[in-house]
Design a protein around this motif. Structure first.
Motif, PDB file in Angstrom:
ATOM      1  N   PHE A  90       0.842  -1.194   0.000  1.00  0.00           N
ATOM      2  CA  PHE A  90       0.000   0.000   0.000  1.00  0.00           C
ATOM      3  C   PHE A  90       0.876   1.242   0.000  1.00  0.00           C
ATOM      4  O   PHE A  90       1.897   1.297   0.698  1.00  0.00           O
ATOM      5  CB  PHE A  90      -0.886  -0.021   1.240  1.00  0.00           C
ATOM      6  CG  PHE A  90      -1.621   1.261   1.509  1.00  0.00           C
ATOM      7  CD1 PHE A  90      -1.208   2.107   2.521  1.00  0.00           C
ATOM      8  CD2 PHE A  90      -2.727   1.608   0.750  1.00  0.00           C
ATOM      9  CE1 PHE A  90      -1.890   3.284   2.789  1.00  0.00           C
ATOM     10  CE2 PHE A  90      -3.406   2.775   0.999  1.00  0.00           C
ATOM     11  CZ  PHE A  90      -2.988   3.619   2.020  1.00  0.00           C
ATOM     12  N   VAL A  91       0.463   2.247  -0.761  1.00  0.00           N
ATOM     13  CA  VAL A  91       1.171   3.524  -0.798  1.00  0.00           C
ATOM     14  C   VAL A  91       0.291   4.642  -0.241  1.00  0.00           C
ATOM     15  O   VAL A  91       0.683   5.347   0.690  1.00  0.00           O
ATOM     16  CB  VAL A  91       1.610   3.877  -2.237  1.00  0.00           C
ATOM     17  CG1 VAL A  91       2.244   5.267  -2.279  1.00  0.00           C
ATOM     18  CG2 VAL A  91       2.555   2.827  -2.785  1.00  0.00           C
ATOM     19  N   ALA A  92      -0.901   4.802  -0.816  1.00  0.00           N
ATOM     20  CA  ALA A  92      -1.772   5.902  -0.396  1.00  0.00           C
ATOM     21  C   ALA A  92      -3.195   5.599  -0.838  1.00  0.00           C
ATOM     22  O   ALA A  92      -3.416   4.801  -1.758  1.00  0.00           O
ATOM     23  CB  ALA A  92      -1.310   7.224  -0.997  1.00  0.00           C
ATOM     24  N   ALA A  93      -4.158   6.255  -0.189  1.00  0.00           N
ATOM     25  CA  ALA A  93      -5.561   6.116  -0.559  1.00  0.00           C
ATOM     26  C   ALA A  93      -6.292   7.409  -0.256  1.00  0.00           C
ATOM     27  O   ALA A  93      -5.857   8.198   0.596  1.00  0.00           O
ATOM     28  CB  ALA A  93      -6.209   4.956   0.174  1.00  0.00           C
ATOM     29  N   CYS A  94      -7.393   7.614  -0.965  1.00  0.00           N
ATOM     30  CA  CYS A  94      -8.207   8.790  -0.677  1.00  0.00           C
ATOM     31  C   CYS A  94      -9.681   8.418  -0.770  1.00  0.00           C
ATOM     32  O   CYS A  94     -10.061   7.452  -1.433  1.00  0.00           O
ATOM     33  CB  CYS A  94      -7.878   9.948  -1.619  1.00  0.00           C
ATOM     34  SG  CYS A  94      -8.315   9.696  -3.337  1.00  0.00           S
ATOM     35  N   SER A  95     -10.485   9.210  -0.105  1.00  0.00           N
ATOM     36  CA  SER A  95     -11.928   9.002  -0.070  1.00  0.00           C
ATOM     37  C   SER A  95     -12.553   9.414  -1.392  1.00  0.00           C
ATOM     38  O   SER A  95     -11.882   9.923  -2.290  1.00  0.00           O
ATOM     39  CB  SER A  95     -12.528   9.823   1.067  1.00  0.00           C
ATOM     40  OG  SER A  95     -12.264  11.209   0.847  1.00  0.00           O
ATOM     41  N   ARG A  96     -13.859   9.238  -1.493  1.00  0.00           N
ATOM     42  CA  ARG A  96     -14.580   9.574  -2.715  1.00  0.00           C
ATOM     43  C   ARG A  96     -14.426  11.043  -3.091  1.00  0.00           C
ATOM     44  O   ARG A  96     -14.303  11.381  -4.265  1.00  0.00           O
ATOM     45  CB  ARG A  96     -16.060   9.242  -2.542  1.00  0.00           C
ATOM     46  CG  ARG A  96     -16.353   7.764  -2.534  1.00  0.00           C
ATOM     47  CD  ARG A  96     -17.732   7.482  -1.979  1.00  0.00           C
ATOM     48  NE  ARG A  96     -18.135   6.102  -2.210  1.00  0.00           N
ATOM     49  CZ  ARG A  96     -19.092   5.486  -1.531  1.00  0.00           C
ATOM     50  NH1 ARG A  96     -19.754   6.139  -0.589  1.00  0.00           N
ATOM     51  NH2 ARG A  96     -19.408   4.239  -1.818  1.00  0.00           N
ATOM     52  N   SER A  97     -14.416  11.887  -2.106  1.00  0.00           N
ATOM     53  CA  SER A  97     -14.290  13.321  -2.368  1.00  0.00           C
ATOM     54  C   SER A  97     -12.831  13.759  -2.457  1.00  0.00           C
ATOM     55  O   SER A  97     -12.536  14.831  -2.985  1.00  0.00           O
ATOM     56  CB  SER A  97     -14.976  14.125  -1.267  1.00  0.00           C
ATOM     57  OG  SER A  97     -14.287  13.928  -0.038  1.00  0.00           O
ATOM     58  N   GLY A  98     -11.947  12.935  -1.902  1.00  0.00           N
ATOM     59  CA  GLY A  98     -10.541  13.304  -1.825  1.00  0.00           C
ATOM     60  C   GLY A  98     -10.181  14.063  -0.559  1.00  0.00           C
ATOM     61  O   GLY A  98      -9.019  14.364  -0.329  1.00  0.00           O
ATOM     62  N   ASP A  99     -11.176  14.336   0.278  1.00  0.00           N
ATOM     63  CA  ASP A  99     -10.928  15.120   1.489  1.00  0.00           C
ATOM     64  C   ASP A  99     -10.157  14.326   2.540  1.00  0.00           C
ATOM     65  O   ASP A  99      -9.433  14.897   3.357  1.00  0.00           O
ATOM     66  CB  ASP A  99     -12.252  15.601   2.088  1.00  0.00           C
ATOM     67  CG  ASP A  99     -12.907  16.675   1.245  1.00  0.00           C
ATOM     68  OD1 ASP A  99     -14.114  16.901   1.416  1.00  0.00           O
ATOM     69  OD2 ASP A  99     -12.202  17.277   0.397  1.00  0.00           O
ATOM     70  N   ASP A 100     -10.357  13.018   2.542  1.00  0.00           N
ATOM     71  CA  ASP A 100      -9.664  12.164   3.508  1.00  0.00           C
ATOM     72  C   ASP A 100      -8.627  11.322   2.779  1.00  0.00           C
ATOM     73  O   ASP A 100      -8.901  10.772   1.712  1.00  0.00           O
ATOM     74  CB  ASP A 100     -10.661  11.253   4.227  1.00  0.00           C
ATOM     75  CG  ASP A 100     -11.654  12.055   5.049  1.00  0.00           C
ATOM     76  OD1 ASP A 100     -12.856  11.783   4.925  1.00  0.00           O
ATOM     77  OD2 ASP A 100     -11.212  12.954   5.785  1.00  0.00           O
ATOM     78  N   THR A 101      -7.457  11.232   3.389  1.00  0.00           N
ATOM     79  CA  THR A 101      -6.366  10.490   2.771  1.00  0.00           C
ATOM     80  C   THR A 101      -5.639   9.643   3.811  1.00  0.00           C
ATOM     81  O   THR A 101      -5.756   9.875   5.019  1.00  0.00           O
ATOM     82  CB  THR A 101      -5.340  11.435   2.114  1.00  0.00           C
ATOM     83  OG1 THR A 101      -4.830  12.326   3.118  1.00  0.00           O
ATOM     84  CG2 THR A 101      -5.973  12.248   0.996  1.00  0.00           C
ATOM     85  N   ALA A 102      -4.890   8.687   3.334  1.00  0.00           N
ATOM     86  CA  ALA A 102      -4.056   7.854   4.196  1.00  0.00           C
ATOM     87  C   ALA A 102      -2.786   7.497   3.423  1.00  0.00           C
ATOM     88  O   ALA A 102      -2.820   7.380   2.188  1.00  0.00           O
ATOM     89  CB  ALA A 102      -4.796   6.589   4.612  1.00  0.00           C
TER      90      ALA A 102
END
Length: 124
Positions: free
Chosen positions: A47-59
């Protein structure tokens, strides 16, 4: 169903930057959370990165936090991965993936759709 196509990979010197793009087909792109994963030769996919549907939340994975930024433009059906301060250990094939459930998750098993990947090589 969604089809994903990555671009933007290449060869860069350590300390350099690249921006990867992942273009999605279909009109439901905004209903998917999106992730970036990478796989180096002889290693497991990580895993590198992920974002929510809106892009407001990331990991982010700890190894890239502070250097990489995930973002998305739902109007363009595209998710991006801005990679700065690249290291030789960032060398891998980078793939984007879509999760129709909309959660931000690190496990690749949760993602239903995958792109073919784009090669990133960082020289020392």
């Amino acid at each position: 169903q969604v089809q994903l196509v990555e671009s933007g990979g290449g060869l860069v010197q350590a300390g350099g930057s690249l921006r990867l793009s992942c273009a999605a087909s279909g009109r439901t792109f905004s209903s998917y959370s999106m992730g970036w994963f990478r796989q180096a030769p002889g290693k497991e996919r990580e895993f590198v990165a992920a974002c929510s549907r809106s892009g407001d939340d990331t990991a982010y994975a700890a190894s890239v936090k502070g250097r990489f930024t995930i973002s998305r433009d739902n109007a363009k059906n595209t998710v991006y991965l801005q990679m700065n301060s690249l290291l030789p250990e960032d060398t891998a094939v980078y793939c984007c993936a879509a999760d129709r459930h909309g959660f931000i998750r690190a496990g690749p098993q949760w993602y239903e759709y995958w792109g073919q990947g784009t090669q990133v090589a960082v020289s020392s």
